[in-house]
Design an enzyme around this catalytic site. Structure first.
Site, short mmCIF file in Angstrom:
data_model
loop_
_atom_site.label_atom_id
_atom_site.label_comp_id
_atom_site.label_asym_id
_atom_site.label_seq_id
_atom_site.Cartn_x
_atom_site.Cartn_y
_atom_site.Cartn_z
N GLY A 12 0.90 -1.16 0.00
CA GLY A 12 0.00 0.00 0.00
C GLY A 12 0.92 1.19 0.00
CB THR A 13 2.67 2.06 -2.43
OG1 THR A 13 3.33 1.00 -1.83
CG2 THR A 13 3.67 2.86 -3.23
#
Lengths: 212, 201
Positions: A12-13
């Site tokens: 998750g970025t």
């Protein structure tokens, strides 16, 4: 958010790439999470697939690592067979082929960026599903939704290398503050015909922001 | 319980107690507020921190305030920490089959100056401890930090350092908590409140 299997590690970025005359600037945060636990807080999401072509990985950590390894292998073979470096378009096309043909089994949102002799700097985006897009700048990952407005307002065509770096630092910094799945340090790379300059921006060096 | 995110810890020192919480209010991955108060004074000598669902945190703080005020009117004295913890436990168990999604942490000083801490689960099971108690999405991380950093008979300043390091390093490994922290040290002389500057990610 994304369709990960239970226990699977999530990138998750926030990742982005910006084109300028002479090359590209790519940037990413450094958080890898398993559920709420931060498994790695100093991850390197900017992965080399060729000397002057990098990919920015977001989605499932395992899926993106596997895809990048396969593309790296194919690009290596390309260089041996053609006697010259592949273009960024070729690298992006290889990513697309794998992501599209395996769309039911993969969770990957990838940005491909680099420099080649034909075009100079080039940026491609491959979202979930495996379509290929060629924007002037690309943002991706769970944190990208919080900075769409900021990026649309701040980006101007024809920015210099230094302006692109500031743009990337500001954008990723803002996303890190708001997105729980992004955090850590900001990793940047500037890719030009002369090579790749990597830098790290720590939390205390971020551009000023309102934080309540 | 993981919807909003939180980290709460309380520790016992020599004639003092500390209670600390993070300041994040989130809605799953999105951070909405970086100044959300999770700990409230109940009396001059008792502080309660609530981890869990933010709406229940806010509602319960108001309900505790009302019950403590009523107690004061009836008993004509302020409530003691152990009594208050029993009151909280009772209020939570009243909702046994439709509970408040919170994990309370209580820190206080008894009338004789004796430090008091306890924590509870969402239906009011009290856990008394003589060292430290933790709650929230970063609870596991806080357990690890406290277990290694805590030692008995820490003075107010040493206790502050210990609880601050436990909090800051625990929330750095939790994506749902952090964005600043607040620490209250309760001593017989008064309360010292300090804000911690931490990572805003």
């Amino acid at each position: 958010m994304t369709t990960l299997k239970p226990g699977e590690v999530n990138l998750g970025t926030t990742i982005m790439a910006v084109k300028f005359d002479g090359g590209v600037v790519i940037a990413a945060d450094s958080r890898t999470s398993t559920g709420t636990y931060v498994a790695n807080r100093v991850t390197d999401k900017l992965t080399k697939v060729e000397e002057l072509i990098y990919c920015c990985r977001s989605g499932s950590a395992a899926d993106t690592q596997a895809v990048a390894d396969i593309v790296k292998y194919h690009l290596d073979l390309y260089t041996s067979q053609h006697g010259e470096m592949p273009t960024v378009k070729v690298a992006a096309s290889l990513f697309q082929e794998i992501c599209y043909q395996n769309k039911n089994n993969l969770s990957a949102w990838i940005i491909v960026a680099g420099w080649d002799k034909q075009t100079g700097g080039d940026v491609f985006e491959i979202p979930i599903g495996g379509s290929l897009h060629r924007p002037e700048f690309a943002i991706a990952g769970s944190g990208s939704s919080y900075i769409s407005g900021f990026c649309d307002k701040s980006y101007r065509p024809g920015m210099s290398k230094e302006e692109c770096v500031e743009f990337a630092k500001n954008a990723v910094g803002l996303a890190i503050t708001r997105d729980g799945s992004s955090g850590g340090v900001i990793r940047l790379a500037v890719i030009t015909k002369d090579g790749v300059e990597r830098q790290v921006v720590y939390g205390n060096e971020l551009p000023a922001q309102y934080t309540g | 319980m993981e919807y909003n995110g939180s980290a709460v810890v309380a520790m016992v020192g020599k004639n003092c107690v500390a209670i600390a919480t993070d300041k994040r209010l989130g809605q799953r991955a999105l951070t909405v507020d970086m100044g959300f108060e999770k700990v409230a004074p109940v009396t001059d000598n008792i502080y309660i921190g609530l981890a869990g669902l933010a709406t229940d945190v806010m509602t319960l703080h108001d309900r505790f305030r009302m019950r403590v005020n009523l107690y004061k009117h009836r008993e004509e004295r302020t409530i003691e920490p152990k009594t208050f913890s029993n009151m909280v436990s009772h209020m939570l168990y009243e909702r046994r089959f439709g509970p408040y999604f919170v994990e309370p942490v209580i820190a206080g000083l008894e009338k004789n100056g004796q430090p008091f801490i306890c924590s509870m689960d969402l239906i009011g099971c009290i856990n008394y401890a003589d060292d430290f108690v933790v709650a929230g999405t970063a609870a596991d991380n806080l357990f690890g930090m406290c277990e290694s950093l805590w030692e008995p008979d820490l003075g107010p300043e040493e206790l502050f350092e210990t609880v601050s390091q436990a909090m800051l390093n625990a929330v750095d490994r939790d994506s749902m908590s952090g964005w600043g922290a607040v620490v209250h040290i309760l001593t017989p002389e008064g309360v010292i409140t300090r804000e911690l500057k931490g990572r805003m990610d």
